[in-house]
Design a protein around this motif. Structure first.
Motif, PDB file in Angstrom:
ATOM      1  N   LEU A 224       0.829  -1.206   0.000  1.00 27.95           N
ATOM      2  CA  LEU A 224       0.000   0.000   0.000  1.00 27.95           C
ATOM      3  C   LEU A 224       0.862   1.253   0.000  1.00 27.95           C
ATOM      4  O   LEU A 224       0.454   2.296  -0.516  1.00 27.95           O
ATOM      5  N   LYS A 244      -5.437  -0.085  -5.123  1.00 27.10           N
ATOM      6  CA  LYS A 244      -5.250   0.637  -3.862  1.00 27.10           C
ATOM      7  C   LYS A 244      -6.407   0.373  -2.908  1.00 27.10           C
ATOM      8  O   LYS A 244      -6.200   0.183  -1.694  1.00 27.10           O
ATOM      9  N   LEU A 247      -6.034  -3.247  -1.528  1.00 24.89           N
ATOM     10  CA  LEU A 247      -4.947  -3.314  -0.548  1.00 24.89           C
ATOM     11  C   LEU A 247      -5.316  -2.597   0.741  1.00 24.89           C
ATOM     12  O   LEU A 247      -5.004  -3.066   1.841  1.00 24.89           O
ATOM     13  N   GLY A 248      -5.983  -1.467   0.611  1.00 25.24           N
ATOM     14  CA  GLY A 248      -6.401  -0.723   1.797  1.00 25.24           C
ATOM     15  C   GLY A 248      -7.383  -1.519   2.639  1.00 25.24           C
ATOM     16  O   GLY A 248      -7.281  -1.545   3.877  1.00 25.24           O
TER      17      GLY A 248
END
Length: 328
Positions: A224, A244, A247-248
């Motif tokens: 990240l 993103k 992954l977050g």
């Protein structure tokens, strides 16, 4: 492995500790006894808990650090082959950032997490105690603290060494990339804590969690970090917006499980066992007392930091949700 009825056991000698078996010591009994733990004749800062030699550890650490340098370079060259896909990848700086976070940070922490999962039976008692919500009084008995604090576990020794390898390489990267003095100090203290787990050797039972399981969330965070405008690649989130978000989400979920649920539980038992171990007047405890005091302080500080991170995650989460709901 030789059985207990064969007294003339031989210690395995390896210059490089590349496999689990290289950490298995045949002349080390399954149950620790006073003779093995006694540091009167052997300096634990050289011999540790009786595992492989100090020389073998130093050579193996050097070898793996070199491997990380090589893998990082190869990854940078690999990314360069796809620079035509987007202008962001045409920047050598950006390729270096991606190579660092993927080939060094993520791979190292993935290995540590994998080793912890592979050796989960070492701390099976704590896992089962947690799954029983602490109600099973037959597990994690306070009077058994000595074995949890001082017993040698080959899988833990290997994990701690690999974690130290990562601290060495990432500590170097932190200086080269100018991340800041706070990050340099973090790697120094983390590296010192890991090395102390090897020599004089201590807390192998708990090492699987602190150097392995808890790093699952950190491994995801390293990926990240590529999207961070300061420490990552500016504009990368525009190229891979969904990546993103995924992954977050994975990071927040793993952080809650590893750092907010598992961490306090493991730390409670760690503190209780170490306080009991510090009070002991036996030689093997006295020689490690300083290290245990350091770990107590570090674990207390890190526990407080977990809650600081929660505030940061909530704030960043609000900002990201706002951006997602209101695209420019």
């Amino acid at each position: 492995m030789c059985g207990p009825d064969k007294p003339n056991l031989k210690r395995r000698a390896s210059w490089l500790l590349l496999t689990h078996d290289s950490f298995v010591i045949d002349d080390l009994p399954d149950k620790d006894d006073e003779a093995k733990r006694n540091t009167k004749d052997k300096n634990p800062y050289i011999h540790g808990l009786g595992g492989p030699s100090l020389t073998s550890h130093i050579l193996t650490v050097s070898f793996y650090v070199a491997v990380l340098f090589l893998f990082e370079h190869i990854t940078r060259l690999f990314i360069a082959q796809f620079a035509y896909l987007d202008p962001i990848l045409e920047s050598e700086h950006n390729r270096g950032v991606l190579a660092r976070h993927i080939a060094v940070d993520f791979v190292s922490l993935f290995v540590c997490s994998f080793l912890a999962v592979s050796n989960w039976r070492t701390c099976k008692e704590m896992i089962e105690h947690g799954l029983s919500y602490g109600k099973d009084e037959s597990l994690m008995k306070e009077e058994d603290f000595e074995e949890r604090v001082f017993k040698y576990h080959p899988g833990s020794q290997r994990l701690i060494m690999m974690f130290f390898v990562y601290q060495v390489k990432n500590g170097y990267d932190t200086i080269i990339w100018g991340d800041g003095i706070e990050f340099v100090l973090h790697h120094i203290f983390a590296g010192a804590a890991a090395w102390g787990g090897l020599f004089p050797g201590c807390l192998h039972f708990y090492a699987l969690f602190y150097f392995g399981f808890s790093e699952i969330s950190t491994a995801i965070l390293c990926l990240l970090a590529n999207f961070d405008p300061e420490f990552g690649v500016a504009g990368l989130e525009k190229v891979f917006p969904k990546t993103k978000i995924v992954l977050g989400t994975l990071f927040v979920t793993s952080f809650i499980v590893c750092r907010l649920v598992m961490w306090p539980f493991a730390t409670y038992h760690l503190w209780r066992d170490m306080v009991n171990a510090i009070k002991m007047d036996k030689p093997h405890a006295a020689v490690r007392r300083g290290y245990m005091y350091v770990i107590l302080v570090c674990s207390a500080g890190l526990t407080l930091i977990q809650f600081v991170f929660v505030g940061m995650i909530v704030q960043i989460g609000k900002e990201e949700i706002h951006k997602f709901m209101n695209p420019v």
